[in-house]
Design a protein around this motif. Sequence first.
Motif, PDB file in Angstrom:
ATOM      1  N   ALA A 119      44.693  41.189 -10.089  1.00 55.47           N
ATOM      2  CA  ALA A 119      45.819  41.624  -9.264  1.00 55.47           C
ATOM      3  C   ALA A 119      46.053  40.660  -8.094  1.00 55.47           C
ATOM      4  O   ALA A 119      47.206  40.358  -7.748  1.00 55.47           O
ATOM      5  N   VAL A 120      44.965  40.192  -7.491  1.00 59.46           N
ATOM      6  CA  VAL A 120      45.083  39.217  -6.402  1.00 59.46           C
ATOM      7  C   VAL A 120      45.765  37.942  -6.915  1.00 59.46           C
ATOM      8  O   VAL A 120      46.665  37.394  -6.261  1.00 59.46           O
ATOM      9  N   ASP A 121      45.351  37.483  -8.079  1.00 57.06           N
ATOM     10  CA  ASP A 121      45.979  36.299  -8.677  1.00 57.06           C
ATOM     11  C   ASP A 121      47.456  36.549  -8.964  1.00 57.06           C
ATOM     12  O   ASP A 121      48.316  35.713  -8.651  1.00 57.06           O
ATOM     13  N   ASP A 122      47.756  37.687  -9.579  1.00 55.62           N
ATOM     14  CA  ASP A 122      49.138  37.988  -9.951  1.00 55.62           C
ATOM     15  C   ASP A 122      50.036  38.163  -8.731  1.00 55.62           C
ATOM     16  O   ASP A 122      51.249  37.937  -8.809  1.00 55.62           O
ATOM     17  N   ALA A 123      49.451  38.559  -7.609  1.00 48.56           N
ATOM     18  CA  ALA A 123      50.227  38.721  -6.384  1.00 48.56           C
ATOM     19  C   ALA A 123      50.435  37.402  -5.645  1.00 48.56           C
ATOM     20  O   ALA A 123      51.233  37.335  -4.710  1.00 48.56           O
ATOM     21  N   GLY A 124      49.704  36.373  -6.055  1.00 47.85           N
ATOM     22  CA  GLY A 124      49.859  35.071  -5.423  1.00 47.85           C
ATOM     23  C   GLY A 124      48.999  34.859  -4.198  1.00 47.85           C
ATOM     24  O   GLY A 124      49.310  34.019  -3.347  1.00 47.85           O
ATOM     25  N   ILE A 125      47.893  35.612  -4.094  1.00 45.56           N
ATOM     26  CA  ILE A 125      46.948  35.417  -2.991  1.00 45.56           C
ATOM     27  C   ILE A 125      45.840  34.489  -3.454  1.00 45.56           C
ATOM     28  O   ILE A 125      45.281  34.675  -4.528  1.00 45.56           O
ATOM     29  N   VAL A 128      53.398  42.152  -1.166  1.00 44.58           N
ATOM     30  CA  VAL A 128      53.899  42.291   0.209  1.00 44.58           C
ATOM     31  C   VAL A 128      52.980  41.534   1.165  1.00 44.58           C
ATOM     32  O   VAL A 128      53.445  40.813   2.070  1.00 44.58           O
ATOM     33  N   GLY A 129      51.684  41.667   0.953  1.00 44.59           N
ATOM     34  CA  GLY A 129      50.736  40.927   1.777  1.00 44.59           C
ATOM     35  C   GLY A 129      50.813  39.435   1.576  1.00 44.59           C
ATOM     36  O   GLY A 129      50.726  38.666   2.542  1.00 44.59           O
ATOM     37  N   ALA A 130      50.980  39.016   0.333  1.00 43.27           N
ATOM     38  CA  ALA A 130      51.088  37.577   0.044  1.00 43.27           C
ATOM     39  C   ALA A 130      52.304  36.970   0.741  1.00 43.27           C
ATOM     40  O   ALA A 130      52.233  35.853   1.284  1.00 43.27           O
ATOM     41  N   ARG A 131      53.392  37.700   0.748  1.00 44.05           N
ATOM     42  CA  ARG A 131      54.600  37.207   1.426  1.00 44.05           C
ATOM     43  C   ARG A 131      54.387  37.110   2.930  1.00 44.05           C
ATOM     44  O   ARG A 131      54.883  36.188   3.585  1.00 44.05           O
ATOM     45  N   ALA A 132      53.656  38.081   3.484  1.00 42.63           N
ATOM     46  CA  ALA A 132      53.363  38.037   4.919  1.00 42.63           C
ATOM     47  C   ALA A 132      52.515  36.808   5.258  1.00 42.63           C
ATOM     48  O   ALA A 132      52.727  36.171   6.288  1.00 42.63           O
ATOM     49  N   LEU A 133      51.568  36.489   4.388  1.00 43.69           N
ATOM     50  CA  LEU A 133      50.749  35.296   4.609  1.00 43.69           C
ATOM     51  C   LEU A 133      51.578  34.024   4.553  1.00 43.69           C
ATOM     52  O   LEU A 133      51.359  33.090   5.322  1.00 43.69           O
ATOM     53  N   ALA A 134      52.507  33.995   3.611  1.00 44.26           N
ATOM     54  CA  ALA A 134      53.343  32.809   3.438  1.00 44.26           C
ATOM     55  C   ALA A 134      54.318  32.641   4.586  1.00 44.26           C
ATOM     56  O   ALA A 134      54.707  31.525   4.929  1.00 44.26           O
ATOM     57  N   GLY A 135      54.705  33.767   5.188  1.00 46.35           N
ATOM     58  CA  GLY A 135      55.690  33.715   6.274  1.00 46.35           C
ATOM     59  C   GLY A 135      55.090  33.255   7.577  1.00 46.35           C
ATOM     60  O   GLY A 135      55.754  32.843   8.495  1.00 46.35           O
TER      61      GLY A 135
END
Length: 233
Positions: A83-89, A226-233
């Motif tokens: 799931a972490v991989d699929d979310a892009g983290i 949602v978390g991955a996007r926050a990290l990227a932002g």
Amino acid sequence: MAETEAAPGAQQFIPPQADTIDELRAAATGCRGCELYRDASQTVFGRGDESARVVLVGEQPGDMEDQKGLPFVGPAGRLLRKAVDDAGIDPQHIYLTNAVKHFRFELRGKRRIHQTPDRVHITACRPWLVAEFSRLRPDLVVVLGATAAKALLGPAFRVTRQRGELLPWPASAQRPEDFAGVPVDSAGKVADAPAAQLLATIHPSAVLRADDRDAAYAGLVQDLTVGARALAG
């Protein structure tokens, strides 16, 4: 149950001058903060890089984690990694831990069946979480399931109501002051913890128990994204 309710808690087992996660991990092997240590094989402490951008907090070790001494190495852990991989983290930048460090179970024949930790276990073990966070500087804290939410956010928090929602950390903690300072040096100097964000979602074991695993998994990935996007932002 009276003995459980009188659990002394982990605080007396935490070395006040511990400078690293490794020192905390070594000290945790001798924790007798509640009765769970008696039946568990060993303490299962957190693992990962102290400089990790993401800290994932689960419930407690399961049967396989108890045997191996590492968190999230069983079926739920494998699902979480996917799931972490699929979310892009980036999996290289995560730290994994649990709210309770010993496996709580009941024996049925030769099988050890998971039992959810009680409030007294969560409370007794919470000082380890506080100590871990004092050595971590995450940008994102991910709470996996109700037990972790109770440990960090208090009994009133409902994952089902606020899953996938970004909250300020440590301001959203039950006692923000526990997580507000981070040590600067071994002399005891403390600085304000950097502001971060927190995200709550279901525990990966809930996906494994779900009637519709595909839908449950998709929801977990959606929350983590949602978390991955926050990290990227």
